[in-house]
Design an enzyme around this catalytic site. Structure first.
Site, PDB file in Angstrom:
ATOM      1  N   TYR A 254       0.793  -1.272   0.299  1.00  0.00           N
ATOM      2  CA  TYR A 254      -0.015   0.279  -0.039  1.00  0.00           C
ATOM      3  C   TYR A 254       0.465   1.410   0.349  1.00  0.00           C
ATOM      4  O   TYR A 254       0.003   1.866  -0.201  1.00  0.00           O
ATOM      5  CB  TYR A 254      -0.883   0.028   0.904  1.00  0.00           C
ATOM      6  CG  TYR A 254      -1.923  -1.348   1.145  1.00  0.00           C
ATOM      7  CD1 TYR A 254      -2.216  -1.866   0.266  1.00  0.00           C
ATOM      8  CD2 TYR A 254      -2.132  -1.438   2.573  1.00  0.00           C
ATOM      9  CE1 TYR A 254      -2.881  -2.849   0.610  1.00  0.00           C
ATOM     10  CE2 TYR A 254      -3.557  -2.121   2.464  1.00  0.00           C
ATOM     11  CZ  TYR A 254      -3.660  -3.202   1.827  1.00  0.00           C
ATOM     12  OH  TYR A 254      -4.415  -3.976   1.998  1.00  0.00           O
TER      13      TYR A 254
ATOM     14  N   HIS B 171       0.415 -11.961   1.957  1.00  0.00           N
ATOM     15  CA  HIS B 171      -0.410 -10.706   1.090  1.00  0.00           C
ATOM     16  C   HIS B 171      -1.788 -11.621  -0.196  1.00  0.00           C
ATOM     17  O   HIS B 171      -3.034 -11.468  -0.346  1.00  0.00           O
ATOM     18  CB  HIS B 171      -0.538  -9.455   0.304  1.00  0.00           C
ATOM     19  CG  HIS B 171      -0.977  -8.086   0.405  1.00  0.00           C
ATOM     20  ND1 HIS B 171      -0.984  -6.818  -0.039  1.00  0.00           N
ATOM     21  CD2 HIS B 171      -2.258  -8.187  -0.325  1.00  0.00           C
ATOM     22  CE1 HIS B 171      -1.361  -6.334   0.242  1.00  0.00           C
ATOM     23  NE2 HIS B 171      -2.567  -6.886   0.056  1.00  0.00           N
TER      24      HIS B 171
END
Length: 277
Positions: free
Chosen positions: A48, A106
């Site tokens: 992110y 992830h």
């Protein structure tokens, strides 16, 4: 704030703040305001590129770090043991903390050595750099292999889950193993406002469609949700979902909606389980 307690004593607030795709000062201010409102679950990831902004907020906030559940994740191209370790170390430095509460893979890797990646994930927990470990975006067969064949002590899985996408089989498995399921994109990227049934239920409760969709998730055992909300107003709207009481008929109406709208499926995604949709 309602919580989930997993088999290995992870205490996870049911409603968290998702931080993707916020960056910089916007992200810092969003985390600060969420903590001030009472949020105690913050979700970020190396990919992110906002961990430093989250870390700055945690440092500035008067809320003690030990009172905040903090999740971060390692990207799918950093799943070799040395790369995983380096990724988490960079995350810890950016987040200004010595350990995270939940460290997750992830996405599944491509042509990766799953046993070595899981072995490293477990080692990082044992070394105290993560209180708990988990995975994200794992289809049920891969999750089952990770838990049953490799013996990974996973606390949670994070997947896309909302009123338009089912995760029934995965959720059954998670509950059987005392884990938590964390729903990302829980508002279906704002498509819930287009669903007549959700709008009608919201009108009866004098609530927002987002609150109805969130409460449907939050009412479910072992399910947490992490909607992104940059503004104080939207953070408060999401938090007020706890004030809504859905009746059996309303829950059944939402349960009956088609559950086949997957909105997050990049080209590196695994093969999804069609029986969940």
């Amino acid at each position: 704030m309602q919580t989930i307690v997993t088999h290995d004593k992870l205490v996870l607030p049911k409603l968290g703040l998702g931080t993707w795709p916020m960056l910089g000062e916007e992200c810092t201010q969003a985390v600060l305001s969420a903590l001030e409102l009472g949020y105690r679950h913050i979700d970020t990831a190396a990919a992110y590129e906002n961990e430093a902004a989250v870390g700055l907020a945690l440092e500035r906030s008067p809320v003690p770090r030990e009172s905040v559940h903090l999740t971060t994740k390692v990207w799918w191209d950093r799943l070799q043991p040395a790369a995983m370790r380096a990724s988490l170390q960079r995350s810890l430095e950016a987040l200004r903390t010595d350990r995270v509460d939940l460290f997750m893979i992830h996405w599944p890797g491509k042509d990766w050595d799953l046993p070595r990646s899981i072995e490293t994930l477990v080692a990082l927990r044992e070394e105290g750099k993560a209180r708990h470990i988990g995975v994200a975006n794992f289809p049920l067969p891969l999750l089952r292999r990770t838990v049953e064949e490799l013996g990974a002590p996973l606390s949670a899985i994070q997947v896309e889950y909302h009123v338009l996408l089912g995760q029934r089989r995965l959720l059954d498995y998670v509950r059987q193993h005392g884990m938590a399921l964390i729903a990302y994109s829980p508002l279906a990227r704002n498509r819930i406002a287009e669903v007549a049934e959700i709008r009608d239920i919201a009108a009866r409760h004098q609530a927002r469609p987002a609150q109805i969709a969130l409460k449907w998730l939050l009412d479910q055992p072992a399910v947490a949700a992490i909607p992104k909300a940059a503004s104080v107003a939207n953070q408060r709207i999401n938090l007020d979902a706890f004030k809504v009481t859905l009746n059996d008929r309303e829950r059944a109406l939402i349960d009956a909606l088609p559950k086949n709208q997957r909105l997050v499926s990049p080209d590196f995604a695994p093969r999804w389980d069609p029986f969940d949709e």
